[in-house]
Write an enzyme that holds these catalytic residues in place. Structure first.
Site, short mmCIF file in Angstrom:
data_model
loop_
_atom_site.label_atom_id
_atom_site.label_comp_id
_atom_site.label_asym_id
_atom_site.label_seq_id
_atom_site.Cartn_x
_atom_site.Cartn_y
_atom_site.Cartn_z
N ASP A 1 15.36 -5.82 23.39
CA ASP A 1 16.57 -5.04 23.18
C ASP A 1 16.20 -3.57 23.24
O ASP A 1 15.52 -3.06 22.35
CB ASP A 1 17.15 -5.42 21.80
CG ASP A 1 18.47 -4.71 21.51
OD1 ASP A 1 18.79 -3.74 22.21
OD2 ASP A 1 19.16 -5.15 20.58
N HIS A 2 16.65 -2.88 24.30
CA HIS A 2 16.22 -1.51 24.53
C HIS A 2 16.81 -0.53 23.52
O HIS A 2 16.40 0.62 23.43
CB HIS A 2 16.60 -1.09 25.97
CG HIS A 2 15.66 -0.06 26.55
ND1 HIS A 2 15.04 0.90 25.78
CD2 HIS A 2 15.22 0.13 27.81
CE1 HIS A 2 14.29 1.65 26.55
NE2 HIS A 2 14.36 1.20 27.79
N ARG A 3 17.78 -0.98 22.71
CA ARG A 3 18.28 -0.10 21.66
C ARG A 3 17.18 0.15 20.63
O ARG A 3 17.13 1.19 19.99
CB ARG A 3 19.48 -0.74 20.96
CG ARG A 3 20.74 -0.81 21.81
CD ARG A 3 21.83 -1.57 21.09
NE ARG A 3 21.43 -2.93 20.73
CZ ARG A 3 22.21 -3.80 20.12
NH1 ARG A 3 23.44 -3.47 19.77
NH2 ARG A 3 21.77 -5.01 19.84
#
Lengths: 379, 469
Positions: free
Chosen positions: B438-440
Site C-alpha cells: 500500500d503506497h500510502r
C-alpha cells in the site's frame, strides 16, 4: 455490524484480559462458606439439601429437553446449563405474592414457582403458546423479544405501587429477568428510567452469562453492568451467579427493599452459559474450549455438593436419592411430552379476546365450515 | 407398533432441510441406552450430537459418514426389545438405494401422489417440529365431482406445463410430453443451476425430474473439481451459464473491490536462488523430531517474512485514515484455495512462534481450511498475507491486498533453472517473489528493502538467522 475479516481485531497488548470480578460470594467454587459484611443466609440443614435437590433436578430436566429437541420432539430449546444457581437462588428468594417476568430461558425460576416443568416444553413443541396461568403462579409468559419484559414488569410494578401494595414486610415486589445482551436494548434502559423515576418496586435481575448469542460481553459494555444502575439513580450489585447462597441473599435483600417501598435494584448475576444459546447455535464457532473449562471449575452444583459433604449435611444415600428423583422426573417429563396432543385447529381462536368479538366469531365460523368440508373431519 | 424403530433425521435447527453425518458413535449390534449419543451431525448452523431416542440394540445404520441426509430420512434402526427373541420382520433391512430414498421422501412431501399410493409401503416421516404420525397426504374433500376432477387437472397442469395444449389434453393413459415433467421449484432450481431439463432422465413419479436429478447433474465428477469450472453439460441452450454470486465468492469480490479501489497498490518482483533453502528443508525433514511434520518451502518463506518484518515493522501496519497503526504482533494470513473458494485464515501472533510451532500452525490451518471448518475468528484480524501461487505452477502475480493489510507476498513455483552461480551457469532452484504494498504507507525504498531481505533469507537462511537473530 461488520463481520468476518473486514473488521480488524481490537487487541490491547495481545491477550484478552481475564476478568476477576468483585462480587458477593458466600460459597466458593471449592465449597467453602465465606462471610460477607452485608449479605448472609441462615438455612437449616434440610434447606441446604433442598437447594441442592432443586439445582440437580433443574439441570437434569433441562438436559432432557435438549435431548428431546435433538430427537425431533421440540422445535427449539434454550438451555439454562450453567445458570442453575442464578435461577434457583433468585427463584427461591421470591415470596408467593411477588410477580416474575421471565425471558425464554427461566426454566429454573419457573420450577421454583411450582409450575409443571412440562409447560415450557409445550411452547417449544409448538402445541401451545405457553399454557400456564400467569396470575395463578405469579409468573408471566416467557417473553421471546429480547428485553421487552423489563418494560412490562416496570408497568406492572408501577401498578403494584399505585394499588398500595408496597410499604411493609408483606408488600409485593416484581422481578424482571434478562441477559447481558438485553442491556443494550432501548427497552431495558427505558425500564431503568421509569422504574427509577417512579420508585417502582422492582428488581432487575440480569444473568450475565457473558454472551449475547455469539457477541461477547466486551461488545456490550465498557463498565461492569451492575455499575450502570448508578447512572439511573438506583443501587446495583454484582453477585457470583454460580453461588446459589449469595444469589439467594442478594435477591431476597433487593426484593425486600422493593416491597418496603425503597425502589428498584439491579442485580448482575455473574455466570456463564455452558451450552449453546439455543439448540440452533454452535458455541464452538465463537468461543474457545479453555474458557469453557475454566468455568467448569466454577460449577454451581459441584460447590454445593462439596459443601454438603464437608459439613456432613448429606451422605451418599441422599445424593443417590436425588439422582434417582431427577431420573424419574425426566422419564415422566419425556413420556408426557411424547403424548402431548396436537391442538385442535379451532383453539386458535380461544385466547384472542376475553369476551370474544363479532369479527372473530365470524372468522371462527368460516374456518369451522372449511374444516368440515373434508371427509372424516372431526371438527 | 413395531419393535424395530427407525429414527429419522430431525430438523435440528429451525427450518433446516438436511444434515451431514460426521461420525457414528455406535455400531450395528451395539446395545444403547436412552439419550446415549449415537451420531454427530453437521448442519448449516451447527455440529451437534444426537442422543438415542430409544434404548435397545442398533439393528441397522442407513447412511455412512460423510453422507448428506435429508431431514426426515431414517438414519438408524433400533431394536427396542432385543431380548424378546427373533423378529418377525427382517432385522435391519438392506440399506435403501439413493433412488428409493429419494422417491420416498420426495413423493409424498408435496402431495403429488394420490392418497392410495402411500398406503402400502413404509410410512414416510417428515420431522420438523415434532414427528408426523400420519402419512403426508392431501385429505379428500367431502364434495365429490368437480373437486376431484380439478385435482387431476391441476396435477397434469403443474407437471406438464400449462402452455402446452397437447399435454393438457392427454389426461388419460400415457402422457406424451413435449416438455420434461418437473415441478416448478425443480424447474427454478434447474434454471438457477443452468441445467437443461431435456438432457435429464427423471426418476420421480411418472418419470418426472426430481430435485435430486437436477442436483446430480451438476455434482462435479471428481470431488477435487473446482466448483466454478463450467462443464459442457452445464451450459444452457443459449450456451451460457449463470453462476449465482454468493458465499465465499461474494465476500472475496467485495473485499477485492474494496481493497483495489482504496489502497494504491504497487507490486515489485524479485527472482532468487533458493537452492540452499531447499537443502535446509531436506535436512530438517531428516531430523528425528521433525519426522512427522509437514515441511514445505512455504514454511521458510513464512519464517523469512517474520524475520524481515522485525527489521521493517512498518510493513505490518494498517491505514486508519487519521493514523497509521503499526502492529507489534503479526497475524500471518495464508491464502488457501478450498472447495468453497478462496479463504485467508491467519496464524495469530506468528512472530512469537518457533519454526516448529509455525510448521504445526500452518499444517493445522490448511487442514482446517480444506475441511471447511475455518471459523470467522481464524479469518479476521490478519496483518500480513502470503499467497502461494506456486502450487498452481505459476511464477508470480500481482496480488491484491486483503482489506486492512499493507502488504502481501506472492510466492511462485520453485523451478530448476540455469543460474549464474559462482561465475558459472548451473542448474539451480529458483523462484520469483512478488510483493504488493500500500503506497500510502510504504514507499518504494521500504518495500524494496523488505523484499530484498525476504529474498536474502531464502538465498541463505542459515546466514540470515545468524545475522538477524
Amino acid at each position: 455490524m461488520a463481520k468476518g475479516n473486514a473488521a480488524p481485531a481490537r487487541t490491547r497488548g495481545g491477550a484478552k484480559p481475564t476478568p476477576a470480578p468483585e462480587f458477593v460470594q458466600l460459597l466458593t467454587p471449592e465449597g467453602e462458606r465465606v462471610d460477607h459484611p452485608t449479605y448472609s443466609v441462615d438455612f437449616t440443614d434440610a434447606e441446604y439439601r433442598d437447594l441442592y435437590r432443586d439445582l440437580v433436578i433443574v439441570r437434569r430436566l433441562d438436559a432432557e429437553a435438549t435431548a428431546l429437541q435433538r430427537q425431533g420432539e421440540l422445535g427449539l430449546w434454550a438451555s439454562l446449563l450453567g445458570q442453575e444457581a442464578a435461577q434457583v437462588g433468585s427463584g427461591r428468594a421470591l415470596q408467593p405474592q411477588d410477580m416474575v417476568f421471565p425471558t425464554y430461558r427461566e426454566h429454573g425460576v419457573l420450577y421454583c414457582r411450582g409450575i409443571d416443568p412440562i409447560m415450557p416444553l409445550g411452547l417449544f413443541r409448538g402445541v401451545d403458546q405457553g399454557a400456564w396461568d400467569p396470575n395463578e403462579f405469579k409468573f408471566n409468559m416467557y417473553t421471546i423479544v429480547i428485553g421487552a419484559q423489563t418494560l412490562h414488569a416496570t408497568g406492572y410494578a408501577m401498578g403494584v405501587a399505585k394499588d398500595g401494595k408496597v410499604g411493609g414486610p408483606d408488600g409485593e415486589a416484581v422481578i424482571a429477568y434478562f441477559g447481558d445482551g438485553a442491556t443494550s436494548q432501548g427497552d431495558v434502559n427505558e425500564a431503568f428510567v421509569w422504574s427509577s423515576v417512579f420508585n417502582a418496586p422492582i428488581v432487575f435481575f440480569c444473568q450475565n452469562n457473558q454472551y449475547a448469542i455469539s457477541e461477547p460481553l466486551e461488545r456490550q459494555t465498557r463498565v461492569p453492568l451492575f455499575q450502570r444502575a448508578a447512572g439511573f439513580g438506583f443501587p446495583g450489585v454484582r453477585v457470583d451467579g454460580n453461588d446459589v447462597l449469595a444469589v439467594y441473599a442478594v435477591t431476597r435483600d433487593a426484593l425486600d427493599n422493593a416491597r418496603q417501598g425503597q425502589g428498584p435494584t439491579l442485580i448482575e448475576a455473574y455466570t456463564y452459559r455452558m451450552g449453546a444459546h439455543t439448540t440452533s447455535d454452535d458455541p464452538t464457532r465463537y468461543r474457545i474450549a479453555s474458557e469453557v473449562e475454566a468455568w467448569q471449575a466454577k460449577d454451581p452444583i459441584k460447590r454445593v455438593r462439596a459443601f454438603l459433604e464437608k459439613q456432613k449435611l448429606a451422605d451418599d444415600a441422599f445424593f443417590d436419592q436425588v439422582d434417582e428423583e431427577a431420573r424419574a422426573q425426566c422419564i415422566h417429563l419425556r413420556e408426557r411430552v411424547l403424548s402431548m396432543p396436537n391442538p385442535a385447529p379451532l383453539t386458535l381462536f380461544d385466547h384472542v379476546y376475553a369476551d370474544g368479538s363479532p369479527l372473530l366469531d365470524a372468522e371462527r365460523e368460516q374456518f369451522a365450515t372449511y374444516l368440515a368440508s373434508f371427509e372424516g373431519s372431526e371438527h | 407398533m413395531s419393535r424395530i424403530k427407525e429414527f429419522p433425521l430431525p430438523d435440528l435447527g429451525e427450518g433446516l432441510t438436511e444434515g451431514e453425518i460426521l461420525k457414528w458413535l455406535v455400531n450395528v449390534g451395539d446395545t444403547i441406552e436412552l439419550n446415549q449419543p449415537i451420531v454427530e451431525v453437521e448442519t448449516a448452523k451447527a455440529a451437534v450430537e444426537i442422543p438415542a431416542k430409544w434404548a435397545g440394540q442398533v439393528s441397522a445404520i442407513f447412511h455412512a459418514e460423510g453422507e448428506t441426509v435429508e431431514v426426515g430420512t431414517p438414519i438408524i434402526a433400533i431394536d427396542t426389545a432385543p431380548g424378546a427373541g427373533p423378529v418377525d420382520e427382517p432385522a435391519g433391512r438392506p440399506a435403501p438405494s439413493a433412488e428409493s430414498l429419494a422417491a420416498v421422501t420426495v413423493a409424498p412431501a408435496e402431495g403429488m401422489v394420490e392418497p392410495g399410493m402411500t398406503g402400502g409401503g413404509r410410512t414416510p416421516v417428515l420431522v420438523g417440529y415434532g414427528p408426523r404420525t400420519t402419512a403426508a397426504k392431501r385429505r379428500a374433500r367431502r364434495t365429490d365431482g368437480s373437486e376431484s376432477k380439478a385435482t387431476g387437472g391441476s396435477e397434469s397442469k403443474a407437471t406438464g406445463g400449462s402452455e402446452s395444449k397437447a399435454t393438457g389434453g392427454a389426461a388419460n393413459g400415457t402422457v406424451t410430453v413435449d416438455r420434461p415433467l418437473a415441478k416448478p421449484p425443480v424447474r427454478k432450481l434447474a434454471k438457477d443451476l443452468g441445467v437443461d431439463l431435456f438432457a435429464l432422465t427423471g426418476t420421480g413419479p411418472n418419470g418426472s425430474i426430481t430435485r435430486e436429478d437436477v442436483q446430480e447433474a451438476v455434482r462435479p465428477a471428481a470431488p477435487t473439481a473446482a466448483p466454478v469450472a463450467a462443464t459442457a453439460a452445464s451450459f444452457g441452450p443459449d450456451r451460457e451459464q449463470r453462476i449465482p454470486v454468493k458465499g465465499v465468492r461474494k465476500l472475496t469480490a467485495e473485499n477485492m473491490v474494496a481493497s483495489a479501489f482504496t489502497a494504491p497498490h504497487v507490486t515489485e518482483f524479485l527472482t532468487v536462488d533458493v537452492t540452499r533453502s531447499m537443502r535446509a528443508l531436506d535436512r530438517l525433514r531428516e531430523m528425528p523430531d521433525w519426522r512427522d511434520v509437514r515441511v514445505s518451502p512455504l514454511l521458510l518463506v513464512a519464517k523469512a517474512v517474520m524475520a524481515a518484518i522485525k527489521r521493517y515493522p512498518m510493513i505490518n501496519s494498517t491505514w486508519a485514515g487519521e493514523a497509521i497503526v503499526v502492529k507489534e504482533y503479526v497475524n500471518l494470513g495464508i491464502a488457501a484455495a478450498t472447495e468453497r473458494g478462496l479463504i485467508v485464515p491467519n496464524i495469530k501472533d506468528a512472530g512469537r512462534l518457533t519454526l516448529r510451532e509455525l510448521a504445526d500452525a500452518m499444517t493445522a490451518l490448511v487442514t482446517t481450511a480444506k475441511e471447511g471448518r475455518t471459523s470467522p475468528a481464524d479469518m479476521s484480524g490478519g496483518t500480513f498475507t502470503i499467497t502461494n501461487v506456486g502450487v498452481f505452477g505459476v511464477d508470480t502475480g500481482t496480488p491484491i491486498l486483503p482489506p486492512g493489510e499493507s502488504a502481501i507476498l506472492a510466492f511462485g513455483a520453485v523451478r530448476e533453472m540455469p543460474w549464474v552461480h559462482k561465475g558459472k551457469v548451473k542448474p539451480r532452484q529458483v523462484t520469483t517473489l512478488g510483493l504488493s504494498f500500500d503506497h500510502r504507507i510504504i514507499d518504494g525504498e521500504l518495500g524494496s528493502k523488505f523484499l530484498r531481505d525476504v529474498g536474502a533469507f531464502l538465498t541463505d537462511p542459515e546466514a540470515a538467522l545468524l545475522a538477524w537473530g
